[in-house]
Design a protein around this motif. Structure first.
Motif, PDB file in Angstrom:
ATOM      1  N   GLY A  41      23.559  -0.158  37.654  1.00 16.07           N
ATOM      2  CA  GLY A  41      22.266  -0.603  37.160  1.00 16.07           C
ATOM      3  C   GLY A  41      22.147  -0.590  35.654  1.00 16.07           C
ATOM      4  N   ARG A  42      20.896  -0.736  35.200  1.00 16.22           N
ATOM      5  CA  ARG A  42      20.572  -0.794  33.773  1.00 16.22           C
ATOM      6  C   ARG A  42      19.782   0.447  33.382  1.00 16.22           C
ATOM      7  NH1 ARG A  42      16.822  -5.038  33.477  1.00 16.22           N
ATOM      8  NH2 ARG A  42      16.961  -4.867  31.227  1.00 16.22           N
ATOM      9  N   PHE A  43      19.892   0.824  32.090  1.00 20.03           N
ATOM     10  CA  PHE A  43      19.305   2.071  31.628  1.00 20.03           C
ATOM     11  C   PHE A  43      18.561   1.905  30.306  1.00 20.03           C
ATOM     12  CE2 PHE A  43      22.929   3.043  34.251  1.00 20.03           C
ATOM     13  CZ  PHE A  43      22.506   4.107  35.028  1.00 20.03           C
ATOM     14  N   ALA A  44      17.592   2.772  30.100  1.00 17.11           N
ATOM     15  CA  ALA A  44      16.896   2.904  28.820  1.00 17.11           C
ATOM     16  C   ALA A  44      16.585   4.391  28.660  1.00 17.11           C
ATOM     17  CB  ALA A  44      15.612   2.089  28.793  1.00 17.11           C
ATOM     18  N   ARG A  45      16.278   4.794  27.440  1.00 17.39           N
ATOM     19  CA  ARG A  45      15.960   6.199  27.177  1.00 17.39           C
ATOM     20  C   ARG A  45      14.677   6.309  26.372  1.00 17.39           C
ATOM     21  NH1 ARG A  45      21.560   8.883  26.400  1.00 17.39           N
ATOM     22  NH2 ARG A  45      22.535   8.252  28.348  1.00 17.39           N
ATOM     23  N   ILE A  46      13.891   7.302  26.717  1.00 22.46           N
ATOM     24  CA  ILE A  46      12.682   7.644  25.979  1.00 22.46           C
ATOM     25  C   ILE A  46      12.633   9.158  25.840  1.00 22.46           C
ATOM     26  CG2 ILE A  46      11.434   5.613  26.816  1.00 22.46           C
ATOM     27  CD1 ILE A  46       9.878   7.497  28.709  1.00 22.46           C
ATOM     28  N   HIS A  47      11.639   9.649  25.121  1.00 23.04           N
ATOM     29  CA  HIS A  47      11.392  11.094  25.024  1.00 23.04           C
ATOM     30  C   HIS A  47       9.919  11.339  25.269  1.00 23.04           C
ATOM     31  CE1 HIS A  47      15.240  10.792  22.925  1.00 23.04           C
ATOM     32  NE2 HIS A  47      15.413  12.046  23.296  1.00 23.04           N
ATOM     33  N   ASP A  48       9.612  12.437  25.935  1.00 26.90           N
ATOM     34  CA  ASP A  48       8.213  12.784  26.128  1.00 26.90           C
ATOM     35  C   ASP A  48       7.673  13.414  24.841  1.00 26.90           C
ATOM     36  OD1 ASP A  48       8.699  15.601  26.114  1.00 26.90           O
ATOM     37  OD2 ASP A  48       8.740  15.727  28.295  1.00 26.90           O
ATOM     38  N   PRO A  49       6.382  13.707  24.758  1.00 26.21           N
ATOM     39  CA  PRO A  49       5.809  14.240  23.517  1.00 26.21           C
ATOM     40  C   PRO A  49       6.413  15.568  23.045  1.00 26.21           C
ATOM     41  CG  PRO A  49       4.060  13.438  24.926  1.00 26.21           C
ATOM     42  CD  PRO A  49       5.341  13.398  25.735  1.00 26.21           C
ATOM     43  N   GLU A  50       7.100  16.285  23.933  1.00 29.16           N
ATOM     44  CA  GLU A  50       7.730  17.544  23.525  1.00 29.16           C
ATOM     45  C   GLU A  50       9.219  17.363  23.236  1.00 29.16           C
ATOM     46  OE1 GLU A  50       6.671  21.005  25.752  1.00 29.16           O
ATOM     47  OE2 GLU A  50       4.532  20.554  25.614  1.00 29.16           O
ATOM     48  N   GLY A  51       9.679  16.107  23.210  1.00 22.81           N
ATOM     49  CA  GLY A  51      11.062  15.814  22.848  1.00 22.81           C
ATOM     50  C   GLY A  51      12.049  15.874  23.992  1.00 22.81           C
ATOM     51  N   ASN A  52      11.574  16.038  25.216  1.00 18.51           N
ATOM     52  CA  ASN A  52      12.485  16.085  26.359  1.00 18.51           C
ATOM     53  C   ASN A  52      13.026  14.686  26.655  1.00 18.51           C
ATOM     54  OD1 ASN A  52      12.056  18.904  27.030  1.00 18.51           O
ATOM     55  ND2 ASN A  52      10.008  18.272  27.631  1.00 18.51           N
ATOM     56  N   PRO A  53      14.338  14.575  26.866  1.00 20.99           N
ATOM     57  CA  PRO A  53      14.936  13.264  27.122  1.00 20.99           C
ATOM     58  C   PRO A  53      14.661  12.776  28.540  1.00 20.99           C
ATOM     59  CG  PRO A  53      16.620  14.965  27.232  1.00 20.99           C
ATOM     60  CD  PRO A  53      15.334  15.645  26.832  1.00 20.99           C
ATOM     61  N   ILE A  54      14.365  11.487  28.644  1.00 21.39           N
ATOM     62  CA  ILE A  54      14.127  10.847  29.932  1.00 21.39           C
ATOM     63  C   ILE A  54      14.956   9.571  29.971  1.00 21.39           C
ATOM     64  CG2 ILE A  54      12.418   9.782  31.457  1.00 21.39           C
ATOM     65  CD1 ILE A  54      10.294  11.390  29.786  1.00 21.39           C
ATOM     66  N   GLU A  55      15.759   9.445  31.006  1.00 24.09           N
ATOM     67  CA  GLU A  55      16.525   8.223  31.210  1.00 24.09           C
ATOM     68  C   GLU A  55      15.822   7.410  32.292  1.00 24.09           C
ATOM     69  OE1 GLU A  55      21.115   7.437  31.183  1.00 24.09           O
ATOM     70  OE2 GLU A  55      20.551   8.364  33.092  1.00 24.09           O
ATOM     71  N   LEU A  56      15.585   6.146  32.016  1.00 26.91           N
ATOM     72  CA  LEU A  56      14.980   5.230  32.961  1.00 26.91           C
ATOM     73  C   LEU A  56      16.104   4.389  33.571  1.00 26.91           C
ATOM     74  CD1 LEU A  56      12.000   4.127  30.715  1.00 26.91           C
ATOM     75  CD2 LEU A  56      11.998   5.910  32.484  1.00 26.91           C
ATOM     76  N   TRP A  57      16.156   4.308  34.871  1.00 23.03           N
ATOM     77  CA  TRP A  57      17.265   3.645  35.566  1.00 23.03           C
ATOM     78  C   TRP A  57      16.722   2.603  36.535  1.00 23.03           C
ATOM     79  CZ3 TRP A  57      19.575   6.195  40.405  1.00 23.03           C
ATOM     80  CH2 TRP A  57      20.592   5.390  40.969  1.00 23.03           C
ATOM     81  N   GLN A  58      17.120   1.365  36.329  1.00 21.90           N
ATOM     82  CA  GLN A  58      16.820   0.307  37.291  1.00 21.90           C
ATOM     83  C   GLN A  58      18.100   0.062  38.070  1.00 21.90           C
ATOM     84  OE1 GLN A  58      14.940  -3.310  35.876  1.00 21.90           O
ATOM     85  NE2 GLN A  58      15.809  -4.472  37.570  1.00 21.90           N
ATOM     86  N   PRO A  59      18.170   0.579  39.321  1.00 22.75           N
ATOM     87  CA  PRO A  59      19.395   0.384  40.110  1.00 22.75           C
ATOM     88  C   PRO A  59      19.670  -1.095  40.320  1.00 22.75           C
ATOM     89  CG  PRO A  59      17.967   2.018  41.145  1.00 22.75           C
ATOM     90  CD  PRO A  59      17.177   1.362  40.038  1.00 22.75           C
ATOM     91  N   GLU A  60      20.941  -1.425  40.347  1.00 19.48           N
ATOM     92  CA  GLU A  60      21.338  -2.807  40.612  1.00 19.48           C
ATOM     93  C   GLU A  60      21.018  -3.134  42.066  1.00 19.48           C
ATOM     94  OE1 GLU A  60      25.575  -4.894  40.665  1.00 19.48           O
ATOM     95  OE2 GLU A  60      24.862  -4.425  38.646  1.00 19.48           O
ATOM     96  N   GLN A  61      20.440  -4.296  42.267  1.00 21.46           N
ATOM     97  CA  GLN A  61      20.107  -4.743  43.615  1.00 21.46           C
ATOM     98  C   GLN A  61      21.338  -5.357  44.261  1.00 21.46           C
ATOM     99  OE1 GLN A  61      17.069  -4.119  45.014  1.00 21.46           O
ATOM    100  NE2 GLN A  61      16.739  -2.994  43.116  1.00 21.46           N
ATOM    101  N   PRO A  62      21.558  -5.062  45.544  1.00 25.81           N
ATOM    102  CA  PRO A  62      22.711  -5.674  46.213  1.00 25.81           C
ATOM    103  C   PRO A  62      22.606  -7.191  46.217  1.00 25.81           C
ATOM    104  CG  PRO A  62      21.544  -4.115  47.670  1.00 25.81           C
ATOM    105  CD  PRO A  62      20.775  -4.227  46.404  1.00 25.81           C
ATOM    106  N   ALA A  63      23.734  -7.849  46.075  1.00 16.98           N
ATOM    107  CA  ALA A  63      23.758  -9.322  46.035  1.00 16.98           C
ATOM    108  C   ALA A  63      23.474  -9.922  47.374  1.00 16.98           C
ATOM    109  CB  ALA A  63      25.098  -9.809  45.512  1.00 16.98           C
TER     110      ALA A  63
END
Length: 119
Positions: A97-119
Motif C-alpha cells: 500500500g501507500r503511506f504518509a506520516r503525521i505527528h500529533d500535538p505532542e510529537g508522537n509519530p503516526i503512520e497513515l496506511w492505505q492498504p493496496e486493494q486486490p486487483a
C-alpha cells in the motif's frame, strides 16, 4: 489461539483530554471523553523494530500506524487543518500500500496506511 485483535492502545500524554479530542477531530479515532471507536476488520501489523531502527524517530519508543481508506483525501483535510502530512514515494510498497506520516500535538509519530486493494 484466544487473541482476536487489538483491544486498545494506551499511552501517556501531557494533556490526555486535549490529545483525545485532537485524535477524534482530525482522525476520527476514538470519542470524547472515553476514546471508544468501532474499527473495521482488516490487516494489522504487530512488529517490534530493532532499537537502532531509523524507520521512526529514535527518541520515540513507538509509532502508531492507522489504516485509512483514502490517503489523499485524509492528507488534504489534515493539511487544511494545519497538520503537516509527509509523503514519500519510497515508503509506498507494491502489494502492501501507500503511506504518509503525521505527528500529533505532542510529537508522537503516526503512520497513515492505505492498504493496496486486490486487483
Amino acid at each position: 489461539m484466544g487473541v482476536t485483535g487489538i483491544g486498545g492502545f494506551f499511552f501517556r500524554a501531557r494533556d490526555p483530554e486535549a490529545l483525545r479530542a485532537w485524535y477524534a477531530e482530525h482522525l476520527g479515532v476514538g470519542s470524547v471523553p472515553y476514546g471508544m471507536w468501532e474499527t473495521q476488520a482488516g490487516p494489522c501489523v504487530f512488529s517490534p523494530f530493532p532499537a537502532t531502527s531509523d524507520y521512526f524517530a529514535a527518541d520515540r519508543p513507538w509509532m502508531l500506524n492507522l489504516r485509512v481508506d483514502d490517503l489523499d483525501d485524509l492528507c488534504a483535510r489534515l493539511e487544511e487543518a494545519g497538520i503537516a502530512a509527509t509523503r514519500d514515494p519510497e515508503w509506498d510498497m507494491p502489494g502492501v500500500g501507500r503511506f504518509a506520516r503525521i505527528h500529533d500535538p505532542e510529537g508522537n509519530p503516526i503512520e497513515l496506511w492505505q492498504p493496496e486493494q486486490p486487483a
